[in-house]
Motif scaffolding. Structure first.
Motif, PDB file in Angstrom:
ATOM      1  N   GLU A   1       3.338  16.239   7.666  1.00  0.00           N
ATOM      2  CA  GLU A   1       3.865  15.388   8.722  1.00  0.00           C
ATOM      3  C   GLU A   1       2.740  14.735   9.211  1.00  0.00           C
ATOM      4  OE1 GLU A   1       3.726  19.368   9.139  1.00  0.00           O
ATOM      5  OE2 GLU A   1       5.170  18.874   7.516  1.00  0.00           O
ATOM      6  N   ILE A   2       1.474  14.966   9.230  1.00  0.00           N
ATOM      7  CA  ILE A   2       0.221  14.009   9.705  1.00  0.00           C
ATOM      8  C   ILE A   2       0.163  12.907   8.869  1.00  0.00           C
ATOM      9  CG2 ILE A   2      -2.085  14.071  10.171  1.00  0.00           C
ATOM     10  CD1 ILE A   2      -1.988  16.985  11.086  1.00  0.00           C
TER      11      ILE A   2
ATOM     12  N   LEU B   1       0.853   8.828   9.649  1.00  0.00           N
ATOM     13  CA  LEU B   1      -0.256   7.907   9.529  1.00  0.00           C
ATOM     14  C   LEU B   1       0.343   6.735   8.515  1.00  0.00           C
ATOM     15  CD1 LEU B   1      -3.252   6.826   9.389  1.00  0.00           C
ATOM     16  CD2 LEU B   1      -3.617   8.109   7.362  1.00  0.00           C
ATOM     17  N   ALA B   2       1.052   7.028   7.433  1.00  0.00           N
ATOM     18  CA  ALA B   2       1.750   5.914   6.781  1.00  0.00           C
ATOM     19  C   ALA B   2       2.829   5.393   7.417  1.00  0.00           C
ATOM     20  CB  ALA B   2       2.439   6.932   5.568  1.00  0.00           C
ATOM     21  N   VAL B   3       3.577   5.816   8.173  1.00  0.00           N
ATOM     22  CA  VAL B   3       4.650   5.162   9.112  1.00  0.00           C
ATOM     23  C   VAL B   3       3.919   4.086  10.038  1.00  0.00           C
ATOM     24  CG1 VAL B   3       6.309   5.309  11.040  1.00  0.00           C
ATOM     25  CG2 VAL B   3       6.475   6.785   9.040  1.00  0.00           C
ATOM     26  N   ASN B   4       2.998   4.465  10.716  1.00  0.00           N
ATOM     27  CA  ASN B   4       2.290   3.697  11.654  1.00  0.00           C
ATOM     28  C   ASN B   4       1.527   2.624  11.122  1.00  0.00           C
ATOM     29  OD1 ASN B   4       0.831   3.649  14.461  1.00  0.00           O
ATOM     30  ND2 ASN B   4      -1.016   4.047  13.282  1.00  0.00           N
ATOM     31  N   HIS B   5       1.250   2.521   9.802  1.00  0.00           N
ATOM     32  CA  HIS B   5       0.505   1.600   9.301  1.00  0.00           C
ATOM     33  C   HIS B   5       1.502   0.637   8.135  1.00  0.00           C
ATOM     34  CE1 HIS B   5      -3.605   2.026  10.369  1.00  0.00           C
ATOM     35  NE2 HIS B   5      -3.410   3.235  10.275  1.00  0.00           N
TER      36      HIS B   5
ATOM     37  N   TYR C   1       4.689   6.912   1.373  1.00  0.00           N
ATOM     38  CA  TYR C   1       4.031   7.985   1.379  1.00  0.00           C
ATOM     39  C   TYR C   1       4.495   8.981   0.284  1.00  0.00           C
ATOM     40  CZ  TYR C   1       2.041  12.667   2.385  1.00  0.00           C
ATOM     41  OH  TYR C   1       1.320  13.897   2.256  1.00  0.00           O
ATOM     42  N   PHE C   2       3.566   9.424  -0.717  1.00  0.00           N
ATOM     43  CA  PHE C   2       4.284  10.408  -1.680  1.00  0.00           C
ATOM     44  C   PHE C   2       3.267  11.232  -1.895  1.00  0.00           C
ATOM     45  CE2 PHE C   2       6.415   6.405  -2.938  1.00  0.00           C
ATOM     46  CZ  PHE C   2       7.537   6.778  -3.126  1.00  0.00           C
ATOM     47  N   GLU C   3       3.386  12.637  -2.149  1.00  0.00           N
ATOM     48  CA  GLU C   3       2.556  13.838  -2.492  1.00  0.00           C
ATOM     49  C   GLU C   3       2.900  14.023  -4.032  1.00  0.00           C
ATOM     50  OE1 GLU C   3       2.959  17.258  -0.283  1.00  0.00           O
ATOM     51  OE2 GLU C   3       2.100  16.311   1.463  1.00  0.00           O
TER      52      GLU C   3
ATOM     53  N   ILE D   1       0.805  -1.136  -0.071  1.00  0.00           N
ATOM     54  CA  ILE D   1      -0.179  -0.043   0.006  1.00  0.00           C
ATOM     55  C   ILE D   1       0.767   1.373   0.041  1.00  0.00           C
ATOM     56  CG2 ILE D   1      -1.764   1.267   1.171  1.00  0.00           C
ATOM     57  CD1 ILE D   1      -2.709  -1.321   2.597  1.00  0.00           C
ATOM     58  N   ILE D   2       0.602   2.226  -0.842  1.00  0.00           N
ATOM     59  CA  ILE D   2       1.177   3.445  -0.806  1.00  0.00           C
ATOM     60  C   ILE D   2       0.121   4.496  -0.800  1.00  0.00           C
ATOM     61  CG2 ILE D   2       2.165   5.199  -2.288  1.00  0.00           C
ATOM     62  CD1 ILE D   2       3.980   3.058  -3.640  1.00  0.00           C
ATOM     63  N   LEU D   3       0.361   5.456   0.208  1.00  0.00           N
ATOM     64  CA  LEU D   3      -0.694   6.489   0.486  1.00  0.00           C
ATOM     65  C   LEU D   3      -0.001   7.712  -0.208  1.00  0.00           C
ATOM     66  CD1 LEU D   3      -2.852   7.947   2.208  1.00  0.00           C
ATOM     67  CD2 LEU D   3      -0.906   8.444   4.099  1.00  0.00           C
ATOM     68  N   ILE D   4      -1.197   8.039  -1.004  1.00  0.00           N
ATOM     69  CA  ILE D   4      -0.772   9.100  -2.047  1.00  0.00           C
ATOM     70  C   ILE D   4      -1.489  10.577  -1.571  1.00  0.00           C
ATOM     71  CG2 ILE D   4      -1.058  10.106  -4.512  1.00  0.00           C
ATOM     72  CD1 ILE D   4       0.926   7.990  -4.416  1.00  0.00           C
ATOM     73  N   GLY D   5      -0.853  11.823  -1.330  1.00  0.00           N
ATOM     74  CA  GLY D   5      -1.570  13.056  -1.269  1.00  0.00           C
ATOM     75  C   GLY D   5      -1.655  13.697  -2.406  1.00  0.00           C
TER      76      GLY D   5
END
Length: 215
Positions: A145-146, A150-154, A158-160, A127-131
């Protein structure tokens, strides 16, 4: 380093690996635009919401292997959940998208989408979190940072990104493909070692049995 291949893939012999990816998140966060831009299409400011499901195919290379990415774009509307959840089956990677200018879309990541993914995908799916929409920093309401926390916790990367300006899209998809490929190689290597050890034990057992019979 990965390089894009623009030619279509029509037969199994023309690629080494097939990876199914899905893009999920609330409506209007830019999922369709992300898919279209990565596929090489022009950005459309007024994109039409996805009804149910859509997909594109693109091939890339990694470590001299041709990887076919089958990427599914899912609707963010809850009324299509019964349709879209069936397409989670067999997915090796998920791009989880929110809009950095919408706190609601980020809250949905925590309250809806992570649970949705865990309930409908295999254990260990990447899973990759995308902003998305990082091209409008003055409208940002979700701090980087928020989202990173969240990404680190799960255990997500993470990428924007910006579908409009084509920022970080190549990096995000390539990183996903690389992670899936590397994990697949590790599993196959581990399986080969296990089979070799099992085969060795069987040979030893057979030799012992043969000696016993001869005696």
């Amino acid at each position: 380093m990965m390089e894009s291949l623009e030619s279509p893939v029509n037969s199994r012999s023309s690629y080494d690996h097939l990876f199914k990816l899905i893009i999920v998140g609330d409506s209007c966060v830019g999922k369709t635009s992300i898919l279209q831009r990565f596929h090489g299409e022009t950005f459309l400011p007024q994109s039409v919401p996805t009804i149910g499901i859509d997909f594109r195919i693109r091939t890339i290379t990694y470590q001299n292997k041709i990887i076919k990415l089958q990427i599914w774009d899912t609707s963010g509307q809850e009324k299509y959940d019964s349709i879209t959840t069936s397409y989670y089956r067999g997915a090796l990677g998920v791009l989880l998208v929110y809009d950095i200018t919408s706190s609601k879309s980020f809250d949905s990541i925590k309250t809806r989408w992570i649970k949705h993914i865990n309930a409908n995908t295999r254990k260990g799916v990447k899973i990759i979190l995308i902003g998305n929409k990082c091209d409008v920093p003055t409208k940002r309401v979700v701090k980087s940072e928020i989202a990173e926390a969240l990404a680190v916790n799960h255990g997500f990367k993470y990428f924007e990104t910006s579908a409009k300006e084509n920022i970080n899209l190549e990096t995000a998809f390539h990183e996903m493909a690389k992670d899936i490929y590397n994990e697949k190689c590790l599993r196959e290597e581990s399986k080969s070692v296990t089979l070799a050890e099992t085969s060795g034990k069987k040979r030893k057992t057979n030799r012992c049995c043969q000696i016993t019979i001869n005696l």
